[in-house]
Design a protein around this motif. Structure first.
Motif, PDB file in Angstrom:
ATOM      1  N   LEU A   1      -5.981  16.735 -17.738  1.00 52.17           N
ATOM      2  CA  LEU A   1      -4.811  16.279 -17.001  1.00 52.17           C
ATOM      3  C   LEU A   1      -4.898  16.693 -15.529  1.00 52.17           C
ATOM      4  O   LEU A   1      -4.492  15.943 -14.642  1.00 52.17           O
ATOM      5  CB  LEU A   1      -3.545  16.845 -17.649  1.00 52.17           C
ATOM      6  N   ALA A   2      -5.473  17.856 -15.270  1.00 53.72           N
ATOM      7  CA  ALA A   2      -5.609  18.323 -13.883  1.00 53.72           C
ATOM      8  C   ALA A   2      -6.537  17.417 -13.080  1.00 53.72           C
ATOM      9  O   ALA A   2      -6.246  17.097 -11.920  1.00 53.72           O
ATOM     10  CB  ALA A   2      -6.128  19.752 -13.864  1.00 53.72           C
ATOM     11  N   ILE A   3      -7.642  16.988 -13.670  1.00 55.41           N
ATOM     12  CA  ILE A   3      -8.564  16.087 -12.984  1.00 55.41           C
ATOM     13  C   ILE A   3      -7.880  14.750 -12.714  1.00 55.41           C
ATOM     14  O   ILE A   3      -8.028  14.170 -11.634  1.00 55.41           O
ATOM     15  CB  ILE A   3      -9.849  15.898 -13.807  1.00 55.41           C
ATOM     16  N   MET A   4      -7.113  14.257 -13.670  1.00 55.96           N
ATOM     17  CA  MET A   4      -6.391  13.010 -13.472  1.00 55.96           C
ATOM     18  C   MET A   4      -5.420  13.131 -12.305  1.00 55.96           C
ATOM     19  O   MET A   4      -5.348  12.250 -11.446  1.00 55.96           O
ATOM     20  CB  MET A   4      -5.632  12.612 -14.735  1.00 55.96           C
ATOM     21  N   ARG A   5      -4.695  14.235 -12.251  1.00 54.61           N
ATOM     22  CA  ARG A   5      -3.719  14.425 -11.182  1.00 54.61           C
ATOM     23  C   ARG A   5      -4.394  14.530  -9.820  1.00 54.61           C
ATOM     24  O   ARG A   5      -3.892  14.009  -8.827  1.00 54.61           O
ATOM     25  CB  ARG A   5      -2.880  15.651 -11.472  1.00 54.61           C
ATOM     26  N   ILE A   6      -5.552  15.189  -9.752  1.00 43.53           N
ATOM     27  CA  ILE A   6      -6.298  15.287  -8.498  1.00 43.53           C
ATOM     28  C   ILE A   6      -6.757  13.906  -8.044  1.00 43.53           C
ATOM     29  O   ILE A   6      -6.623  13.547  -6.870  1.00 43.53           O
ATOM     30  CB  ILE A   6      -7.497  16.248  -8.647  1.00 43.53           C
ATOM     31  N   GLN A   7      -7.285  13.108  -8.965  1.00 43.39           N
ATOM     32  CA  GLN A   7      -7.742  11.771  -8.604  1.00 43.39           C
ATOM     33  C   GLN A   7      -6.584  10.890  -8.144  1.00 43.39           C
ATOM     34  O   GLN A   7      -6.721  10.138  -7.177  1.00 43.39           O
ATOM     35  CB  GLN A   7      -8.461  11.123  -9.783  1.00 43.39           C
TER      36      GLN A   7
ATOM     37  N   ALA B   1       0.836  -1.212   0.000  1.00 42.98           N
ATOM     38  CA  ALA B   1       0.000   0.000   0.000  1.00 42.98           C
ATOM     39  C   ALA B   1       0.863   1.252   0.000  1.00 42.98           C
ATOM     40  O   ALA B   1       0.546   2.237  -0.688  1.00 42.98           O
ATOM     41  CB  ALA B   1      -0.947  -0.006   1.189  1.00 42.98           C
ATOM     42  N   LEU B   2       1.960   1.238   0.747  1.00 45.48           N
ATOM     43  CA  LEU B   2       2.863   2.390   0.749  1.00 45.48           C
ATOM     44  C   LEU B   2       3.529   2.582  -0.609  1.00 45.48           C
ATOM     45  O   LEU B   2       3.689   3.716  -1.081  1.00 45.48           O
ATOM     46  CB  LEU B   2       3.924   2.223   1.833  1.00 45.48           C
ATOM     47  N   ILE B   3       3.910   1.493  -1.258  1.00 42.92           N
ATOM     48  CA  ILE B   3       4.525   1.592  -2.589  1.00 42.92           C
ATOM     49  C   ILE B   3       3.516   2.131  -3.595  1.00 42.92           C
ATOM     50  O   ILE B   3       3.833   3.027  -4.382  1.00 42.92           O
ATOM     51  CB  ILE B   3       5.084   0.225  -3.020  1.00 42.92           C
ATOM     52  N   ALA B   4       2.293   1.595  -3.570  1.00 45.28           N
ATOM     53  CA  ALA B   4       1.259   2.065  -4.499  1.00 45.28           C
ATOM     54  C   ALA B   4       0.917   3.530  -4.225  1.00 45.28           C
ATOM     55  O   ALA B   4       0.772   4.328  -5.160  1.00 45.28           O
ATOM     56  CB  ALA B   4       0.009   1.200  -4.375  1.00 45.28           C
ATOM     57  N   GLY B   5       0.792   3.893  -2.963  1.00 47.76           N
ATOM     58  CA  GLY B   5       0.495   5.279  -2.609  1.00 47.76           C
ATOM     59  C   GLY B   5       1.588   6.223  -3.064  1.00 47.76           C
ATOM     60  O   GLY B   5       1.318   7.319  -3.565  1.00 47.76           O
ATOM     61  N   SER B   6       2.832   5.795  -2.915  1.00 48.00           N
ATOM     62  CA  SER B   6       3.950   6.621  -3.368  1.00 48.00           C
ATOM     63  C   SER B   6       3.918   6.807  -4.875  1.00 48.00           C
ATOM     64  O   SER B   6       4.158   7.905  -5.393  1.00 48.00           O
ATOM     65  CB  SER B   6       5.277   5.985  -2.954  1.00 48.00           C
ATOM     66  N   ALA B   7       3.617   5.729  -5.599  1.00 46.10           N
ATOM     67  CA  ALA B   7       3.535   5.828  -7.063  1.00 46.10           C
ATOM     68  C   ALA B   7       2.405   6.765  -7.485  1.00 46.10           C
ATOM     69  O   ALA B   7       2.561   7.579  -8.403  1.00 46.10           O
ATOM     70  CB  ALA B   7       3.332   4.439  -7.664  1.00 46.10           C
ATOM     71  N   PHE B   8       1.279   6.684  -6.810  1.00 48.70           N
ATOM     72  CA  PHE B   8       0.153   7.564  -7.140  1.00 48.70           C
ATOM     73  C   PHE B   8       0.496   9.023  -6.854  1.00 48.70           C
ATOM     74  O   PHE B   8       0.130   9.918  -7.621  1.00 48.70           O
ATOM     75  CB  PHE B   8      -1.092   7.144  -6.360  1.00 48.70           C
ATOM     76  N   VAL B   9       1.190   9.270  -5.763  1.00 53.31           N
ATOM     77  CA  VAL B   9       1.579  10.642  -5.423  1.00 53.31           C
ATOM     78  C   VAL B   9       2.590  11.176  -6.436  1.00 53.31           C
ATOM     79  O   VAL B   9       2.548  12.355  -6.806  1.00 53.31           O
ATOM     80  CB  VAL B   9       2.125  10.704  -3.982  1.00 53.31           C
ATOM     81  N   VAL B  10       3.481  10.323  -6.915  1.00 52.70           N
ATOM     82  CA  VAL B  10       4.447  10.745  -7.941  1.00 52.70           C
ATOM     83  C   VAL B  10       3.710  11.147  -9.208  1.00 52.70           C
ATOM     84  O   VAL B  10       4.033  12.164  -9.833  1.00 52.70           O
ATOM     85  CB  VAL B  10       5.472   9.619  -8.212  1.00 52.70           C
ATOM     86  N   VAL B  11       2.698  10.376  -9.604  1.00 52.92           N
ATOM     87  CA  VAL B  11       1.911  10.735 -10.787  1.00 52.92           C
ATOM     88  C   VAL B  11       1.164  12.034 -10.537  1.00 52.92           C
ATOM     89  O   VAL B  11       1.120  12.911 -11.405  1.00 52.92           O
ATOM     90  CB  VAL B  11       0.929   9.602 -11.160  1.00 52.92           C
TER      91      VAL B  11
END
Length: 74
Positions: free
Chosen positions: A50-56, A8-18
């Motif tokens: 792109l902004a909506i994608m980044r927010i999600q 979960a931490l790895i996935a969360g980190s990847a999502f935050v990077v995106v």
């Protein structure tokens, strides 16, 4: 239990990077979604902009990070 928290931490980190757009990763995900996903909005991807994608991705990343920390702290 620990493995789930670490994943979960790895996935969360990847999502935050995106969500942060680090080195164009957000554009890479946008282009990948354009090629792979079939349900598309006006611009070809499942997101309207792109902004909506980044927010999600930012919201999902925060949830994954919180879940990972909660799992590891139990």
């Amino acid at each position: 239990m620990v493995l789930g928290g670490v994943l979960a931490l790895i996935a969360g980190s990847a999502f935050v990077v995106v969500a942060g757009g680090y080195h164009g990763v957000d554009v890479w995900v946008w282009d990948w979604a354009d090629v792979v996903l079939r349900r598309r909005a006006r611009y070809g991807t499942p997101w309207w902009s792109l902004a909506i994608m980044r927010i999600q991705f930012g919201i999902a990343g925060a949830v994954f990070l919180a879940a990972g920390v909660h799992t590891l702290m139990r």
